[in-house]
Design a protein around this motif. Structure first.
Motif, PDB file in Angstrom:
ATOM      1  N   UNK A 176       1.785  -3.190  -6.797  1.00 21.56           N
ATOM      2  CA  UNK A 176       1.039  -3.971  -5.817  1.00 21.56           C
ATOM      3  C   UNK A 176       1.747  -3.871  -4.475  1.00 21.56           C
ATOM      4  N   UNK A 177       0.991  -4.126  -3.414  1.00 20.59           N
ATOM      5  CA  UNK A 177       1.617  -4.291  -2.119  1.00 20.59           C
ATOM      6  C   UNK A 177       0.879  -5.350  -1.313  1.00 20.59           C
ATOM      7  N   UNK A 178       1.510  -5.751  -0.230  1.00 20.92           N
ATOM      8  CA  UNK A 178       0.962  -6.822   0.599  1.00 20.92           C
ATOM      9  C   UNK A 178       1.239  -6.494   2.050  1.00 20.92           C
ATOM     10  N   UNK A 179       0.237  -6.631   2.893  1.00 22.44           N
ATOM     11  CA  UNK A 179       0.436  -6.343   4.313  1.00 22.44           C
ATOM     12  C   UNK A 179       0.429  -7.615   5.169  1.00 22.44           C
ATOM     13  N   UNK A 180       0.329  -8.761   4.510  1.00 18.79           N
ATOM     14  CA  UNK A 180       0.367 -10.027   5.259  1.00 18.79           C
ATOM     15  C   UNK A 180       0.493 -11.171   4.258  1.00 18.79           C
ATOM     16  N   UNK A 181       0.848 -12.318   4.777  1.00 15.13           N
ATOM     17  CA  UNK A 181       0.935 -13.499   3.915  1.00 15.13           C
ATOM     18  C   UNK A 181      -0.412 -13.745   3.235  1.00 15.13           C
ATOM     19  N   UNK A 182      -0.347 -14.048   1.962  1.00 14.06           N
ATOM     20  CA  UNK A 182      -1.508 -14.342   1.117  1.00 14.06           C
ATOM     21  C   UNK A 182      -2.439 -13.145   0.910  1.00 14.06           C
ATOM     22  N   UNK A 183      -2.065 -11.979   1.407  1.00 15.99           N
ATOM     23  CA  UNK A 183      -2.860 -10.778   1.189  1.00 15.99           C
ATOM     24  C   UNK A 183      -2.181  -9.912   0.138  1.00 15.99           C
ATOM     25  N   UNK A 184      -2.969  -9.243  -0.685  1.00 19.78           N
ATOM     26  CA  UNK A 184      -2.410  -8.345  -1.683  1.00 19.78           C
ATOM     27  C   UNK A 184      -3.391  -7.215  -1.934  1.00 19.78           C
ATOM     28  N   UNK A 185      -2.836  -6.081  -2.299  1.00 21.81           N
ATOM     29  CA  UNK A 185      -3.646  -4.913  -2.622  1.00 21.81           C
ATOM     30  C   UNK A 185      -3.111  -4.302  -3.912  1.00 21.81           C
ATOM     31  N   UNK A 186      -3.993  -3.834  -4.758  1.00 18.04           N
ATOM     32  CA  UNK A 186      -3.559  -3.170  -5.974  1.00 18.04           C
ATOM     33  C   UNK A 186      -3.013  -1.782  -5.654  1.00 18.04           C
ATOM     34  N   UNK A 187      -1.973  -1.438  -6.382  1.00 15.43           N
ATOM     35  CA  UNK A 187      -1.451  -0.093  -6.303  1.00 15.43           C
ATOM     36  C   UNK A 187      -2.041   0.768  -7.406  1.00 15.43           C
ATOM     37  N   UNK A 188      -1.239   1.659  -7.935  1.00 11.43           N
ATOM     38  CA  UNK A 188      -1.740   2.590  -8.948  1.00 11.43           C
ATOM     39  C   UNK A 188      -1.751   2.016 -10.356  1.00 11.43           C
ATOM     40  N   UNK A 189      -0.869   1.038 -10.620  1.00  8.71           N
ATOM     41  CA  UNK A 189      -0.746   0.513 -11.993  1.00  8.71           C
ATOM     42  C   UNK A 189      -0.658  -1.010 -11.993  1.00  8.71           C
TER      43      UNK A 189
END
Lengths: 110, 112
Positions: free
Chosen positions: B47-60
């Motif tokens: 997972x990664x996050x580009x801001x507070x309370x934001x998240x994006x799925x990665x590959x796994x």
């Protein structure tokens, strides 16, 4: 598909310059070359990055060919503590994942 | 110098437990990342996050969740740990644009 190709291993005598090559023949105009290293059981350590000009910092120098299809990381005076796996990575930015290949295992010897 | 601190170097947990891995960075970086590293598979983005309370799925992302309540802290949660989640977990952070990601020393997690 891997964006970079590196030799699997290299040796270097302590005190000599270590020159680690990387091929990235499909690099795009907006992609940077990043170098990291990983010493056993530690996280990857950032070394240097560049777009098209040669770069130097306190750790290393990065030489990028004029056509940008290959680069060389130079450790000017290798020490035993430089023994590590070195990764060359090509990415347009660092806001998303970095793709680490298999890298080059550098062994510095006495 | 950038400092990315992971709460534990080594951790042993049991199957089915809820596991929290914590990561803190001190450079006001926008982006934070969780990877796992396994022999022969390299680093894979969870997972990664580009801001507070934001998240994006990665590959796994399967079997994991994340939390970013404050800019400096990014937590990885194993909802119900399984043996195939035994791995080295690496946290990283970066400023926006092309500035490099900086990594912590990793947490070697064993699920028994």
């Amino acid at each position: 598909d891997a964006k970079t190709t590196q030799p699997p291993s290299m040796d270097c005598a302590e005190g000599r310059a270590a020159n680690l090559p990387c091929n990235h023949s499909t690099i795009s105009g907006n992609e940077y070359v990043y170098w990291y290293r990983q010493i056993h059981s530690q996280g990857p350590q950032y070394i240097i990055h560049g777009l098209k000009n040669n770069e130097t910092n306190e750790m290393a120098s990065l030489i990028i060919t004029e056509d940008r299809k290959s680069s060389t990381l130079i450790l000017p005076h290798a020490t035993l503590r430089d023994t590590a796996v070195y990764y060359c990575i090509v990415e347009a930015g660092t806001a998303s994942k970095l793709t680490f290949g298999t890298g080059t295992r550098l062994q510095v010897t006495l | 110098d950038v400092k990315v601190t992971q709460s534990s170097r080594y951790l042993v947990k049991r199957t089915g437990e809820k596991v929290f891995l914590e990561c803190v960075q001190d450079m006001d970086h926008e982006n934070m990342f969780w990877y796992r590293q396994d022999p022969g598979l390299g680093l894979r983005l969870i997972y990664f996050s580009y801001d507070v309370k934001m998240k994006e799925k990665g590959d796994i992302p399967e079997g994991y969740s994340v939390s970013r309540e404050k800019k400096e802290r990014f937590s990885l949660i194993l909802e119900s740990a399984s043996t195939n989640q035994t791995s080295m977990y690496l946290c990283a952070s970066s400023l926006n644009g092309v500035q490099p990601q900086h990594f912590g020393d990793g947490t070697r997690l064993s699920i028994l």
